[in-house]
Design a protein around this motif. Structure first.
Motif, short mmCIF file in Angstrom:
data_model
loop_
_atom_site.label_atom_id
_atom_site.label_comp_id
_atom_site.label_asym_id
_atom_site.label_seq_id
_atom_site.Cartn_x
_atom_site.Cartn_y
_atom_site.Cartn_z
N ARG A 185 -3.96 5.77 -2.98
CA ARG A 185 -2.68 5.09 -3.15
C ARG A 185 -1.73 5.99 -3.93
O ARG A 185 -2.12 6.55 -4.98
CB ARG A 185 -2.86 3.78 -3.93
CG ARG A 185 -3.83 2.80 -3.30
CD ARG A 185 -3.19 1.75 -2.43
NE ARG A 185 -4.23 1.00 -1.72
CZ ARG A 185 -4.64 -0.23 -2.05
NH1 ARG A 185 -4.08 -0.84 -3.07
NH2 ARG A 185 -5.59 -0.84 -1.35
N SER A 215 -10.09 -1.03 5.36
CA SER A 215 -9.93 -1.98 6.46
C SER A 215 -9.74 -1.34 7.85
O SER A 215 -10.14 -1.96 8.85
CB SER A 215 -8.78 -2.94 6.15
OG SER A 215 -9.03 -3.62 4.94
N GLU A 257 -15.79 -2.27 2.18
CA GLU A 257 -15.26 -3.24 3.14
C GLU A 257 -16.43 -3.99 3.76
O GLU A 257 -17.48 -3.41 3.99
CB GLU A 257 -14.51 -2.46 4.24
CG GLU A 257 -13.74 -3.31 5.21
CD GLU A 257 -12.34 -3.63 4.65
OE1 GLU A 257 -11.95 -3.02 3.64
OE2 GLU A 257 -11.67 -4.49 5.25
N GLY A 306 -10.29 -8.69 -2.27
CA GLY A 306 -9.64 -9.65 -1.39
C GLY A 306 -10.56 -9.97 -0.21
O GLY A 306 -11.49 -9.22 0.09
N CYS A 307 -10.27 -11.11 0.44
CA CYS A 307 -11.11 -11.50 1.57
C CYS A 307 -10.36 -12.53 2.42
O CYS A 307 -9.25 -12.93 2.09
CB CYS A 307 -12.42 -12.09 1.08
SG CYS A 307 -12.23 -13.57 0.05
N HIS A 324 -6.82 1.81 2.42
CA HIS A 324 -7.91 0.87 2.24
C HIS A 324 -8.99 1.18 3.29
O HIS A 324 -8.79 2.02 4.17
CB HIS A 324 -7.44 -0.60 2.33
CG HIS A 324 -6.59 -0.92 3.54
ND1 HIS A 324 -6.09 -2.17 3.78
CD2 HIS A 324 -6.17 -0.15 4.57
CE1 HIS A 324 -5.39 -2.17 4.90
NE2 HIS A 324 -5.42 -0.97 5.39
N TRP A 355 0.83 -1.19 0.00
CA TRP A 355 0.00 0.00 0.00
C TRP A 355 0.88 1.25 0.00
O TRP A 355 1.31 1.71 1.05
CB TRP A 355 -0.92 0.01 1.24
CG TRP A 355 -1.89 -1.10 1.20
CD1 TRP A 355 -3.07 -1.13 0.52
CD2 TRP A 355 -1.78 -2.36 1.88
NE1 TRP A 355 -3.70 -2.33 0.74
CE2 TRP A 355 -2.95 -3.10 1.56
CE3 TRP A 355 -0.84 -2.94 2.74
CZ2 TRP A 355 -3.18 -4.38 2.05
CZ3 TRP A 355 -1.06 -4.20 3.22
CH2 TRP A 355 -2.23 -4.93 2.88
N PHE A 380 -13.93 -8.73 3.89
CA PHE A 380 -13.65 -8.64 2.46
C PHE A 380 -13.56 -7.19 2.05
O PHE A 380 -14.06 -6.29 2.76
CB PHE A 380 -14.72 -9.37 1.63
CG PHE A 380 -16.12 -8.84 1.83
CD1 PHE A 380 -16.59 -7.76 1.10
CD2 PHE A 380 -16.98 -9.45 2.75
CE1 PHE A 380 -17.88 -7.28 1.29
CE2 PHE A 380 -18.27 -8.96 2.94
CZ PHE A 380 -18.72 -7.88 2.22
N GLY A 381 -12.88 -6.95 0.97
CA GLY A 381 -12.80 -5.58 0.43
C GLY A 381 -12.89 -5.67 -1.08
O GLY A 381 -12.22 -6.50 -1.69
N GLN A 423 -13.64 1.70 -2.18
CA GLN A 423 -13.72 0.32 -1.73
C GLN A 423 -15.01 0.13 -0.95
O GLN A 423 -15.60 1.09 -0.44
CB GLN A 423 -12.54 -0.04 -0.80
CG GLN A 423 -11.23 -0.27 -1.53
CD GLN A 423 -10.16 -0.86 -0.64
OE1 GLN A 423 -10.20 -0.73 0.59
NE2 GLN A 423 -9.17 -1.50 -1.26
N1 PHE Z 1 -7.85 -4.11 2.32
C1 PHE Z 1 -7.47 -5.00 1.24
C2 PHE Z 1 -6.97 -4.15 0.07
O1 PHE Z 1 -7.09 -2.99 0.07
C3 PHE Z 1 -8.64 -5.84 0.78
C4 PHE Z 1 -9.10 -6.80 1.84
C5 PHE Z 1 -10.07 -6.45 2.73
C6 PHE Z 1 -8.52 -8.06 1.91
C7 PHE Z 1 -10.50 -7.35 3.70
C8 PHE Z 1 -8.95 -8.96 2.85
C9 PHE Z 1 -9.93 -8.59 3.74
O2 PHE Z 1 -6.40 -4.67 -0.87
#
Ligand code: PHE
Length: 338
Positions: free
Chosen positions: A189, A165, A205, A270-271, A163, A149, A303-304, A203
């Motif tokens: 980013r 997250s 989340e 992603g997750c 992100h 990141w 997940f995101g 995103q």
């Molecule tokens: N935060 C991650 C990203 O930006 C995505 C993600 C979120 C992956 C939650 C796993 C769980 O790439």
């Protein structure tokens, strides 16, 4: 002559015609004028009588002309008003109004899908703290995963979240399980832009925490979302992947039936299962704030995903940079109703 003159005045249908009549009788060489000129050859008595007569006629004709002139002017005005009348029943010229940006629409659709599944929608700050964006997510300062990141750092040591997250941590700090949330928002980013990379994008989340939450729940949830977005036949694929804050971790993709070219898997996000280190970091922070530890022995998934990628997939938009150039041709093509 009197009757002929009065008739001609009455009969004039335009101002020009009336002017011609006036010249004919009262002009320098007009009929009445030339009669005045003959007065000189008359005896004084006759001249007085005839002069008075002619002058009376002249006054009468002048008055008649004036009346007719007023009539003709009024008629012309009425005709003009009629021809220039505004038809208030005609549609007004279109007044441009705005519409929802295609990304707002996709986020709105996603929120609705997850609300139907019982999730709450929450939002978090775009300016974040290191410990929420990284440390508590099992990404310590020296960890090479930070390279995943590229970060915009602010002068006060804070950063633009890379992100969504960090909202996992913020939300668990303030709430105990069970919980189901989605977090839509902007992320940033520090990267070179190209057709698939922008320095600002969005995103969504997701975080679910409770007792006995499993990977099967995660797969079911993502598949359900894909079907809601792309139709009942949508295919989803999970592939092992690495994110420091989940274990195991995966990337998920949706099969894109491209009507214009080669169909392919499109990576959406992603997750994974929430890493025990994240629960521990949350509990440590809770303890610091005088709150009871609440996440030992809990399980959950996160997940995101990227709405820009969904829009590109759904509408065949070839370049992520189109979304934020504010080109009205793009905006109006994909916009939604307010
Ligand atoms: N935060 C991650 C990203 O930006 C995505 C993600 C979120 C992956 C939650 C796993 C769980 O790439």
């Amino acid at each position: 002559m009197r009757d002929a003159a009065l008739q001609a005045i009455e009969g004039a249908q335009t101002l020009e015609a009336l002017q011609a009549v006036k010249t004919h009788y009262l002009g320098k060489k007009g009929e009445l004028t030339s009669q005045l000129k003959t007065l000189g050859s008359l005896s004084p008595d006759e001249r007085r009588a005839r002069g008075a007569e002619i002058n009376a006629l002249k006054a009468e004709l002048e008055a008649a002309i004036e009346t007719r002139e007023a009539q003709l002017k009024e008629e012309a005005l009425q005709a003009r008003l009629a021809s220039e009348a505004i038809d208030v029943t005609l549609p007004a010229p279109a007044h441009p109004v705005g519409g929802l940006h295609v990304i707002s629409r996709i986020l709105g659709d996603l929120e609705e899908i997850f609300e139907r599944m019982g999730y709450s929608v929450v939002e978090g700050p775009e300016v974040e703290e290191d410990r929420f964006n990284f440390d508590a997510l099992n990404i310590p300062w020296h960890h090479p995963a930070r390279d995943m990141w590229d970060t915009f750092w602010l002068e006060d040591g804070r950063l633009l979240r890379t992100h969504t997250s960090p909202m996992q941590v913020r939300y668990m700090l303030a709430h105990e399980a069970p919980l189901k949330i989605v977090v839509p928002g902007k992320v940033f980013r520090y990267e070179a832009t190209d057709a698939t990379h922008e320095s600002m994008f969005h995103q969504l989340e997701g975080l679910v925490v409770g007792d006995h939450i499993s990977m099967a729940d995660l797969k079911g949830t993502i598949s359900e979302m894909a079907r809601a977005l792309f139709g009942p036949k949508a295919k989803v694929r999970f592939q092992p992947s690495f994110y420091p804050f989940v274990e195991p971790g995966a990337d998920f993709a949706v099969w894109w039936e491209n009507p214009r070219g080669a169909s392919k898997w499109l990576e959406l996000g992603g997750c994974g299962m929430v890493h025990p280190q994240v629960f521990k970091a949350v509990d440590d922070l809770r303890e610091e704030r005088g709150l009871p530890r609440a996440y030992e022995g809990k399980t959950g998934f996160a997940f995101g995903l990227g709405p820009e990628r969904i829009a590109m997939l759904k509408y065949g938009i070839p370049d992520i940079r189109y979304f934020y150039q504010n080109d009205l041709r793009v905006l109006t093509q994909f916009r939604g109703d307010l």
